[in-house]
Design a protein around this motif. Structure first.
Motif, short mmCIF file in Angstrom:
data_model
loop_
_atom_site.label_atom_id
_atom_site.label_comp_id
_atom_site.label_asym_id
_atom_site.label_seq_id
_atom_site.Cartn_x
_atom_site.Cartn_y
_atom_site.Cartn_z
N LEU A 78 126.14 -66.97 149.11
CA LEU A 78 126.95 -65.75 149.09
C LEU A 78 128.31 -66.03 148.46
CD1 LEU A 78 126.31 -64.02 152.56
CD2 LEU A 78 125.11 -63.71 150.37
N ILE A 79 128.70 -65.16 147.56
CA ILE A 79 129.99 -65.26 146.89
C ILE A 79 130.77 -63.97 147.18
CG2 ILE A 79 131.14 -65.36 144.64
CD1 ILE A 79 129.85 -67.95 145.17
N ARG A 80 131.99 -64.17 147.66
CA ARG A 80 132.86 -63.02 147.94
C ARG A 80 133.84 -62.88 146.78
NH1 ARG A 80 136.64 -63.45 153.25
NH2 ARG A 80 137.54 -61.35 153.36
N LEU A 81 133.88 -61.69 146.21
CA LEU A 81 134.83 -61.42 145.13
C LEU A 81 135.85 -60.40 145.62
CD1 LEU A 81 132.32 -61.00 142.12
CD2 LEU A 81 133.56 -63.08 142.79
N ARG A 82 137.10 -60.75 145.50
CA ARG A 82 138.18 -59.80 145.82
C ARG A 82 138.62 -59.20 144.50
NH1 ARG A 82 140.90 -61.23 150.85
NH2 ARG A 82 139.94 -63.09 151.77
N ILE A 83 138.11 -58.02 144.22
CA ILE A 83 138.31 -57.44 142.90
C ILE A 83 139.48 -56.47 142.90
CG2 ILE A 83 137.22 -56.17 141.01
CD1 ILE A 83 134.51 -56.96 142.15
N LEU A 84 140.39 -56.70 141.98
CA LEU A 84 141.53 -55.80 141.78
C LEU A 84 141.42 -55.21 140.38
CD1 LEU A 84 144.53 -54.71 141.86
CD2 LEU A 84 145.22 -57.03 141.20
N ASN A 85 141.50 -53.90 140.29
CA ASN A 85 141.66 -53.31 138.96
C ASN A 85 143.15 -53.34 138.65
OD1 ASN A 85 142.06 -51.73 136.69
ND2 ASN A 85 140.45 -50.27 137.21
N GLY A 86 143.55 -54.34 137.87
CA GLY A 86 144.95 -54.51 137.51
C GLY A 86 145.23 -54.04 136.10
N SER A 87 144.35 -53.18 135.59
CA SER A 87 144.52 -52.68 134.22
C SER A 87 145.60 -51.60 134.19
CB SER A 87 143.21 -52.10 133.69
OG SER A 87 142.96 -50.83 134.27
N ASN A 88 146.06 -51.30 133.01
CA ASN A 88 147.04 -50.22 132.87
C ASN A 88 146.40 -48.86 133.08
OD1 ASN A 88 148.68 -52.37 131.94
ND2 ASN A 88 149.87 -50.93 130.70
N ALA A 89 145.19 -48.67 132.56
CA ALA A 89 144.67 -47.30 132.50
C ALA A 89 143.17 -47.16 132.62
CB ALA A 89 145.13 -46.65 131.19
N SER A 90 142.43 -48.26 132.69
CA SER A 90 140.97 -48.16 132.65
C SER A 90 140.37 -48.04 134.03
CB SER A 90 140.37 -49.39 131.99
OG SER A 90 140.78 -49.49 130.65
N THR A 91 139.47 -47.10 134.18
CA THR A 91 138.66 -47.06 135.39
C THR A 91 137.38 -47.84 135.10
OG1 THR A 91 139.57 -45.01 136.21
CG2 THR A 91 137.34 -45.55 136.92
N TYR A 92 137.06 -48.80 135.96
CA TYR A 92 135.88 -49.62 135.73
C TYR A 92 134.72 -49.15 136.60
CZ TYR A 92 139.33 -52.80 133.64
OH TYR A 92 140.34 -53.34 132.87
N ASN A 93 133.58 -49.09 135.95
CA ASN A 93 132.35 -48.73 136.62
C ASN A 93 131.55 -50.03 136.76
OD1 ASN A 93 130.21 -47.07 137.53
ND2 ASN A 93 129.33 -47.15 135.48
N LEU A 94 131.73 -50.70 137.90
CA LEU A 94 131.32 -52.10 138.01
C LEU A 94 129.94 -52.29 138.61
CD1 LEU A 94 134.71 -53.47 139.40
CD2 LEU A 94 133.83 -53.77 137.06
N GLY A 95 129.25 -53.27 138.06
CA GLY A 95 127.97 -53.69 138.60
C GLY A 95 127.61 -55.01 137.96
N ASN A 114 117.43 -67.99 139.64
CA ASN A 114 117.61 -68.88 138.51
C ASN A 114 118.53 -68.30 137.45
OD1 ASN A 114 116.50 -71.35 138.74
ND2 ASN A 114 114.44 -70.71 138.15
N GLU A 115 118.73 -67.01 137.55
CA GLU A 115 119.35 -66.31 136.44
C GLU A 115 120.87 -66.27 136.58
OE1 GLU A 115 117.33 -64.53 134.02
OE2 GLU A 115 115.77 -65.78 134.94
N ASN A 116 121.55 -66.47 135.47
CA ASN A 116 122.97 -66.15 135.43
C ASN A 116 123.10 -64.64 135.38
OD1 ASN A 116 123.45 -68.91 135.18
ND2 ASN A 116 123.29 -68.80 132.95
N PHE A 117 124.19 -64.14 135.91
CA PHE A 117 124.40 -62.70 135.86
C PHE A 117 125.88 -62.42 135.66
CE2 PHE A 117 125.77 -62.32 140.36
CZ PHE A 117 125.29 -63.51 140.86
N ILE A 118 126.17 -61.22 135.19
CA ILE A 118 127.53 -60.93 134.74
C ILE A 118 128.09 -59.71 135.46
CG2 ILE A 118 128.93 -60.23 132.74
CD1 ILE A 118 127.17 -61.89 130.98
N LEU A 119 129.29 -59.88 135.98
CA LEU A 119 130.02 -58.73 136.50
C LEU A 119 130.54 -57.94 135.31
CD1 LEU A 119 131.43 -57.16 138.87
CD2 LEU A 119 133.40 -58.67 138.48
N GLN A 120 130.10 -56.70 135.20
CA GLN A 120 130.49 -55.93 134.03
C GLN A 120 130.86 -54.51 134.38
OE1 GLN A 120 125.86 -55.10 132.60
NE2 GLN A 120 127.08 -56.53 131.44
#
Ligand code: C2O
Ligand code: CU
Ligand code: CU
Length: 512
Positions: free
Chosen positions: A253-270, A313-319
């Motif tokens: 298990l990996i815990r990610l503390r995600i902050l949207n620190g962008s100026n203006a972008s809303t992120y639709n994360l998965g 086995n698979e690498n995966f990407i937060l996008q």
């Protein structure tokens, strides 16, 4: 100043240079770090990203008597985001972004902020409950060469907060240049929970941003009139200031503390393989129970803590996928179409590579905390805030206010609202414009009563200090303005699209 160009060519070239030196990754050149990772194939997938995620150092302060003292220096520097290209940046005790401040609920802290950037700035403690005089907002500017201390007691549930420049009319530029960092608050309740908590190993701060590089490798803050209207949206994803970032997962298990620190972008994360994850926290605290999902929307200023199972086995990407969107139209369409920014591109932020033998993790606790709901009947006052954008030709030419709340642009010497100390209020947040705006209130953590008349979805049923208001939507929030009062020094409320804040979509309230 030079025309800004999409960085993708620059990055491809830089990436190729990197690959020349790094034969282990052979063949993956073209797509690295940019769009549409094709994570297919057999067996373990080939890594796509090339840079280890930078983990901001933790700063737990030093004890001086009964006070824990933190020393921050806001400085000018350069950062090598891309191999052998030095980009001018600003940072806090470092070249870009700042340390993760680690605070404990109940402790008395003093944060000394020294300004060394050659112009006035300030650091604001976003999400924290504190006296208005210690808030680090536009009323507490720090001149170049000076040091200002914020001193208060931490009264907060365990969660991830952040700090950033809040200099009047300069916030967007300063944050773009790097003046932001994360704050992690711990409390006794969450210390007793069996959650991943090894900083940088299975408990990872992830500051998401996007930037644009000019051909000379610089990240000019040079917004066009359009960018000022819609917010500055980049084309290069940053995770903690790392382009093309990866981490190796060593635990299940990996815990990610995600902050949207962008100026203006809303992120639709998965995640790239759409794997499910659990959201365990919102802006100001843990959720009552983990919420299983595979998608989360984070607007500028918002945070979410998630826990993902890295098994396999698979690498995966937060996008972030542009197609999502929360408004009436797709974010990608808004970015590219006539509505312009406020949305986001497709961004690959962080590749997660599970190691061969993942260490077991305990299963997530079913119950994380208790959130006492504030009853609407306990509210003594209801206020309405309408977020507005004027887009007429005169406005575009610079006549009149383009970004307002209740028809007014921010004025330092005007107090817009006066709230009675210890009262509970309902704030109705509306949006008459064509794009979503994240509304942020200083000092308090609020609860969302409803969004367009419907109860908030599970990920929004926690403590919040920033909430996205979609066009035409009314969101009702409830908060208690407890404890601190000051008739002279206001707190801010504002849109957290930083260009909008700087353009006047901000107001002031005192608690008396
Ligand atoms: Cu994140 Cu008024 O700020
Ligand atoms: Cu704030
Ligand atoms: Cu806005």
């Amino acid at each position: 100043m030079s025309e800004t160009q999409p960085v993708i060519p620059t990055l491809k070239y830089a990436t190729r240079r990197t690959f020349l030196k790094n034969t282990a990754f052979g063949g993956m050149v073209a797509v690295s770090g940019i769009l549409g990772s094709s994570l297919s194939g057999f067996g373990r997938t080939a890594p796509i990203h090339i840079n280890p995620l930078k983990i901001p150092p933790q700063d737990s302060g030093t004890k001086e008597g009964a006070t824990t003292v933190y020393n921050l220096n806001v400085e000018n520097s350069t950062t090598e985001f891309v191999n052998q290209i030095r980009t001018s940046t600003r940072g806090i005790n470092g070249s870009y972004l700042g340390p993760t401040l680690r605070l404990k609920d109940g402790e008395n802290i003093k944060i000394n902020v020294k300004n060394s950037i050659g112009e006035t700035t300030t650091l604001h403690w976003h999400g924290l409950h504190l006296p208005a005089s210690e808030d680090g907002g536009p009323h507490q500017p720090i001149k170049n060469g000076e040091t200002r201390a914020s001193q208060f007691q931490v009264k907060q549930k365990a969660a991830s907060f952040w700090y950033h420049s809040h200099q009047l009319h300069k916030t967007a530029e300063h944050v773009w240049q790097g003046l932001a960092g994360m704050i992690i608050v711990d409390d006794a309740e969450s210390d007793a929970l069996d959650l991943p908590r090894e900083y940088g190993v299975d408990d990872i701060p992830v500051v998401l941003q996007d930037r644009i590089f000019a051909n000379d490798g610089q990240m000019y803050y040079d917004p066009s009139r359009h960018d000022r209207m819609m917010g500055m949206v980049g084309n290069t994803p940053f995770a903690n200031g790392t382009i093309s970032a990866f981490i190796e997962a060593k635990t299940k298990l990996i815990r990610l503390r995600i902050l949207n620190g962008s100026n203006a972008s809303t992120y639709n994360l998965g995640f790239s393989d759409n794997r499910p994850f659990a959201q365990i926290g919102s802006d100001g605290g843990l959720l009552e129970a983990p919420y299983q999902t595979n998608n989360i929307t984070l607007a500028p200023g918002e945070r979410a803590e998630i826990v993902v199972d890295a098994s396999g086995n698979e690498n995966f990407i937060l996008q972030s996928r542009s197609s999502g969107g929360t408004g009436g139209m797709g974010m990608g369409m808004m970015r590219r179409g006539m509505m312009g920014g406020g949305g986001s591109e497709n961004f690959n932020f962080l590749e997660i590579r599970p190691s061969e033998n993942l260490k077991a993790s305990s299963t997530l606790p079913a119950k994380l905390t208790t959130i006492e709901p504030l009853a609407p009947s306990s509210a003594v006052n209801t206020r309405r805030f309408m977020l507005e954008m004027a887009m007429g030709p005169m406005m575009m030419l610079g006549f009149g206010n383009t970004h307002t709340i209740n028809d007014r642009a921010m004025k330092m010497n005007r107090i817009d609202e006066v709230v009675a100390k210890n009262s509970i209020e309902i704030w109705e947040l509306g949006n008459t414009s064509q794009i979503p705006h994240p509304f942020h209130i200083h000092d308090v953590q609020f609860q969302i009563l409803d969004r367009g008349g419907r109860p908030p979805h599970p990920g929004e049923r926690g403590l919040k200090d920033t909430v996205l208001i979609n066009p035409g939507e009314m969101v009702r929030v409830i908060a208690k303005f407890s404890e601190y009062s000051d008739p002279n020094i206001p707190y801010m409320y504002h849109c957290h699209i930083l260009e909008h804040e700087d353009a006047g979509m901000m107001g002031q309230f005192t608690v008396v």
